[in-house]
Enzyme design. Sequence first.
Site, mmCIF file in Angstrom:
data_model
loop_
_atom_site.group_PDB
_atom_site.id
_atom_site.type_symbol
_atom_site.label_atom_id
_atom_site.label_comp_id
_atom_site.label_asym_id
_atom_site.label_seq_id
_atom_site.Cartn_x
_atom_site.Cartn_y
_atom_site.Cartn_z
ATOM 1 N N LYS A 186 3.136 -9.683 4.754
ATOM 2 C CA LYS A 186 3.579 -10.248 3.775
ATOM 3 C C LYS A 186 4.250 -11.623 4.367
ATOM 4 O O LYS A 186 4.172 -12.636 3.667
ATOM 5 C CB LYS A 186 5.019 -9.619 3.150
ATOM 6 C CG LYS A 186 4.487 -8.341 2.244
ATOM 7 C CD LYS A 186 3.544 -8.688 1.059
ATOM 8 C CE LYS A 186 3.288 -7.712 0.306
ATOM 9 N NZ LYS A 186 2.432 -7.998 -0.738
ATOM 10 N N ASN A 239 -2.112 -9.249 -6.159
ATOM 11 C CA ASN A 239 -0.973 -8.320 -6.165
ATOM 12 C C ASN A 239 -1.323 -6.770 -5.445
ATOM 13 O O ASN A 239 -0.373 -6.134 -5.165
ATOM 14 C CB ASN A 239 -0.820 -8.094 -7.671
ATOM 15 C CG ASN A 239 0.396 -7.028 -7.894
ATOM 16 O OD1 ASN A 239 1.386 -7.207 -7.571
ATOM 17 N ND2 ASN A 239 0.048 -5.627 -8.243
ATOM 18 N N LEU A 250 4.023 -3.771 -10.894
ATOM 19 C CA LEU A 250 4.053 -5.180 -11.235
ATOM 20 C C LEU A 250 2.684 -5.757 -11.787
ATOM 21 O O LEU A 250 2.563 -6.511 -12.675
ATOM 22 C CB LEU A 250 4.409 -5.625 -9.857
ATOM 23 C CG LEU A 250 5.887 -5.867 -9.603
ATOM 24 C CD1 LEU A 250 6.051 -6.127 -8.023
ATOM 25 C CD2 LEU A 250 6.740 -6.724 -10.526
ATOM 26 N N TYR A 259 3.991 -3.680 7.133
ATOM 27 C CA TYR A 259 4.161 -4.555 5.542
ATOM 28 C C TYR A 259 4.861 -5.884 5.804
ATOM 29 O O TYR A 259 4.349 -6.830 5.162
ATOM 30 C CB TYR A 259 5.144 -3.499 4.695
ATOM 31 C CG TYR A 259 5.332 -4.188 3.461
ATOM 32 C CD1 TYR A 259 4.173 -3.895 2.382
ATOM 33 C CD2 TYR A 259 6.349 -4.515 2.930
ATOM 34 C CE1 TYR A 259 4.362 -4.538 1.248
ATOM 35 C CE2 TYR A 259 6.853 -5.069 1.829
ATOM 36 C CZ TYR A 259 5.678 -4.870 0.797
ATOM 37 O OH TYR A 259 5.955 -5.506 -0.502
#
Length: 303
Positions: free
Chosen positions: A176, A101, A19, A172
Amino acid sequence: MGGICEGRIVIVTGAGHGLGKAYALGLAAEGAKVVVNDLGVGTYGEAGVGASAAQQVVDEIRAKGGEAVASYADVADFEACKGIVQTALDHFGALHALVNNAGFVRDRMFVSCTPEEWDAVLRVHLRGHFCTSRHAVDYWRAQQKAGKPIDARIINTSSGAGLQGSVGQSAYSAAKAGIATLTLVQATELARYGITVNGLAPNARTRMTETAFAEQMKPKENEFDIFAPENMAPLVAFLCSEASRDITGQIFDLRGGRISVALGWIDGPTIDKGARWQASEIGAAVRDLVAARPAPKPVYGGG
């Protein structure tokens, strides 16, 4: 190169692959000058894997007529992040947007997750967003105090795992989720300085998705590749541009050509007794509330 980001100077972290690379290339194609940051680690954060990835992306941008420079700083190292911002200033003279990112995964069921794995994942994702953003904001605030108009952007990367959870990804998902909430707080606090803050919950094929969703995200022959990382790039370019100055505090989900905005936590059904509940009676009220609420999106991998 022309485009919606003409003249904008943007830092993209974790931009050596997936990404981040797609964002860097897309921003450059829209006229931005890009600081391509990548530490060169592997999917699990292991060192010494493709340390030249950032420079390769820079070379690709330059070959197409764009402007870019590489950065190899660790986004979770607070002092090193000051150097990322300084790289933008030294090479391009300003900074207009930061795309957070960078990250990696240590997929593990909760009962098997070690403290070291937990800390490593939260460090790169959540602390990494803090470190880079703090130095970018310090620069923008100083510019504003000097009387210069600010029209700046922070783009954070959350995940569907952060918004609804994902089996085997407790660290994770927690990181997030923290980033999603951080986005809301930053958007509210930083508006006075001319800084907008938005978040992404990407649906795309990357090195991280290969660990859990490789089969589901395989491109299908002769069909639109809905999980191609490049699908996310136009949204990032818009959010980094001057055209997005009225958009802040949002988390966007984009999958292929479908774009949506997350609603987040909102007040649901309510029962008010008007007095203190007794422990023996509250169970019925709780069950009524749960039955009345809309069905939530299920946890990824929860069956």
